[in-house]
Motif scaffolding. Sequence first.
Motif, PDB file in Angstrom:
ATOM      1  N   ASN A 185       0.836  -1.209   0.000  1.00 30.99           N
ATOM      2  CA  ASN A 185       0.000   0.000   0.000  1.00 30.99           C
ATOM      3  C   ASN A 185       0.873   1.263   0.000  1.00 30.99           C
ATOM      4  O   ASN A 185       0.667   2.197  -0.782  1.00 30.99           O
ATOM      5  N   PHE A 189       1.480   4.289  -3.002  1.00 31.83           N
ATOM      6  CA  PHE A 189       1.282   5.734  -2.781  1.00 31.83           C
ATOM      7  C   PHE A 189       2.552   6.520  -3.118  1.00 31.83           C
ATOM      8  O   PHE A 189       2.488   7.635  -3.604  1.00 31.83           O
ATOM      9  N   TYR A 202      -2.330   6.803  -8.205  1.00 28.99           N
ATOM     10  CA  TYR A 202      -2.936   5.586  -7.614  1.00 28.99           C
ATOM     11  C   TYR A 202      -4.462   5.671  -7.684  1.00 28.99           C
ATOM     12  O   TYR A 202      -5.132   4.688  -8.003  1.00 28.99           O
ATOM     13  N   SER A 203      -4.990   6.877  -7.403  1.00 28.75           N
ATOM     14  CA  SER A 203      -6.443   7.033  -7.333  1.00 28.75           C
ATOM     15  C   SER A 203      -7.135   6.826  -8.678  1.00 28.75           C
ATOM     16  O   SER A 203      -8.343   6.652  -8.733  1.00 28.75           O
ATOM     17  N   LEU A 205      -6.431   4.277 -10.460  1.00 29.64           N
ATOM     18  CA  LEU A 205      -6.326   2.825 -10.600  1.00 29.64           C
ATOM     19  C   LEU A 205      -5.747   2.397 -11.954  1.00 29.64           C
ATOM     20  O   LEU A 205      -6.413   1.688 -12.737  1.00 29.64           O
ATOM     21  N   VAL A 210      -3.969  -1.923 -10.010  1.00 28.40           N
ATOM     22  CA  VAL A 210      -4.860  -3.080  -9.952  1.00 28.40           C
ATOM     23  C   VAL A 210      -4.021  -4.350  -9.743  1.00 28.40           C
ATOM     24  O   VAL A 210      -4.366  -5.213  -8.923  1.00 28.40           O
ATOM     25  N   ALA A 212      -0.892  -4.673  -8.422  1.00 28.80           N
ATOM     26  CA  ALA A 212      -0.245  -4.772  -7.108  1.00 28.80           C
ATOM     27  C   ALA A 212      -1.285  -4.921  -5.988  1.00 28.80           C
ATOM     28  O   ALA A 212      -1.033  -5.625  -5.000  1.00 28.80           O
ATOM     29  N   ASN A 213      -2.456  -4.284  -6.131  1.00 27.53           N
ATOM     30  CA  ASN A 213      -3.535  -4.537  -5.166  1.00 27.53           C
ATOM     31  C   ASN A 213      -3.902  -6.024  -5.185  1.00 27.53           C
ATOM     32  O   ASN A 213      -4.140  -6.636  -4.134  1.00 27.53           O
ATOM     33  N   SER A 214      -3.934  -6.603  -6.398  1.00 26.03           N
ATOM     34  CA  SER A 214      -4.277  -8.030  -6.512  1.00 26.03           C
ATOM     35  C   SER A 214      -3.225  -8.897  -5.836  1.00 26.03           C
ATOM     36  O   SER A 214      -3.556  -9.947  -5.258  1.00 26.03           O
TER      37      SER A 214
ATOM     38  N   TYR B 123      -9.781   2.751  -4.162  1.00 28.08           N
ATOM     39  CA  TYR B 123      -8.698   2.459  -5.096  1.00 28.08           C
ATOM     40  C   TYR B 123      -7.485   1.820  -4.405  1.00 28.08           C
ATOM     41  O   TYR B 123      -6.805   0.993  -4.997  1.00 28.08           O
ATOM     42  N   LEU B 125      -5.146  -0.504  -1.779  1.00 26.48           N
ATOM     43  CA  LEU B 125      -5.198  -1.867  -1.229  1.00 26.48           C
ATOM     44  C   LEU B 125      -5.869  -1.843   0.143  1.00 26.48           C
ATOM     45  O   LEU B 125      -6.670  -2.726   0.468  1.00 26.48           O
TER      46      LEU B 125
END
Lengths: 255, 255
Positions: A185, A189, A202-203, A205, A210, A212-214, B123, B125
């Motif tokens: 996270n 940022f 980041y905002s 997306l 997407v 790295a969030n995954s 958006y 994590l």
Amino acid sequence: MATEWLVRMGSMLLFYVSYLLCVCLGVLCLVFVSYWNSTWRGGFAWDGTARQFNWHPVLMVTGLVVLYGNAAVLYRVPLTWGQNKLPWKLLHASLLFLALILSILGLCAVFGFHNANGVPNLYSLHSWLGIVTTALFTAQWALGLAAFLLPCSPVALRGLLKPVHVWMGGAIFILSMASCISGINEKLFFVLNGNTNGTRPYSDLPAEAVFANSLGVLIIAFGLVVLQILSNKRWQRPEPGCEEETSRPLLDEDS
Amino acid sequence: MATEWLVRMGSMLLFYVSYLLCVCLGVLCLVFVSYWNSTWRGGFAWDGTARQFNWHPVLMVTGLVVLYGNAAVLYRVPLTWGQNKLPWKLLHASLLFLALILSILGLCAVFGFHNANGVPNLYSLHSWLGIVTTALFTAQWALGLAAFLLPCSPVALRGLLKPVHVWMGGAIFILSMASCISGINEKLFFVLNGNTNGTRPYSDLPAEAVFANSLGVLIIAFGLVVLQILSNKRWQRPEPGCEEETSRPLLDEDS
């Protein structure tokens, strides 16, 4: 008799499905963390630049999460039950030793990068948790070696330490997950700020976000499957004449 | 006989020490999250400004961590064991309902703040994990109510769902901790950037950073004490004629 056999076979089938899921999720974590850092973050080097930093997430996810989790579920594989336990203990300890070495290298990568660029070390909550996790892991490994592998360690001491070892193993794994999530996270940022390197913020997306969030979601899924395998009593290695345990495992490593 | 009595008393004493620690750490989490947001972040309002956002960490830590954790260990208090279980089930469900309401209000606070300031939702994590945690908590509470409190739910169904309820309870709590840690870390990078509001940067470790990092450490400590209480088999409410469970608890809520 036939019903009991069916229940046992069903339980074993379910174990292997869970184990396959665990292995697949682990491999996916490795693929995602490597692909993220090689494709979007510029790849790897050991030269004090951001490319040195890129080793940090790869080594921490590989060591503290994937190898650690796989070492923890090792005793649950029914294939190992009929055999002498010592080789499996050695494999458990070796996998965790490799995990520890990779974690320490992962810390060296980030400290080196910080020092080369005048960035202070150990100020964020992520770094506080990460350093505590690695310190506890080091102590756990050394104590585990002394208590459960040195032939001179008394059986009574093993019995006394096992619940602590089991419980600490689970606690360290949960700390690892929290450290990795906060780290991913934080990194996103940092790099997806919309100001530098021509990245979209980041905002918005972008694809990297997407992806790295995954990776974060995969780490959580892997962690929960590991904890699920460890929490199922039917999947524990049968120990002849084992004493009643007072501490139930978060992660259960047999002594 | 005397030895058995001594062991039981020792175990009970140890439980109350752990429980006291759990309560103290929970209170400290509440004090720290409230003091951080009232002293350094400008206090509270519901007006679309950053002061509305400040409700978000306070409500999530209160609901998803402190109330949730205390509701989970409720059945472990030996004082409740000799009594009818129903009132304690109702208290367990009520505390978790309050926790759920506070969590949803906490989400409203951040969505309202984002919408009023043109900031996209969901958006990061942290936000992905947080929304999944709250969704799972909602499903867990509704299913728990239907299965374990509605008089018409069959006993066989309760037996079937209990291990799932127990395990999901633990998984949600771990997700809550990871969400809170990543959220605190993210917030500190946002506000302590050294450019706006005359704040010193996070990397300088100003008083606010040390204080909010300590909140993160307290949340982890509270979470681990809760999980430790739940993992001790001796501290489980004795159930007359209860069947063998195949799933060991991360968090154990008796059915």
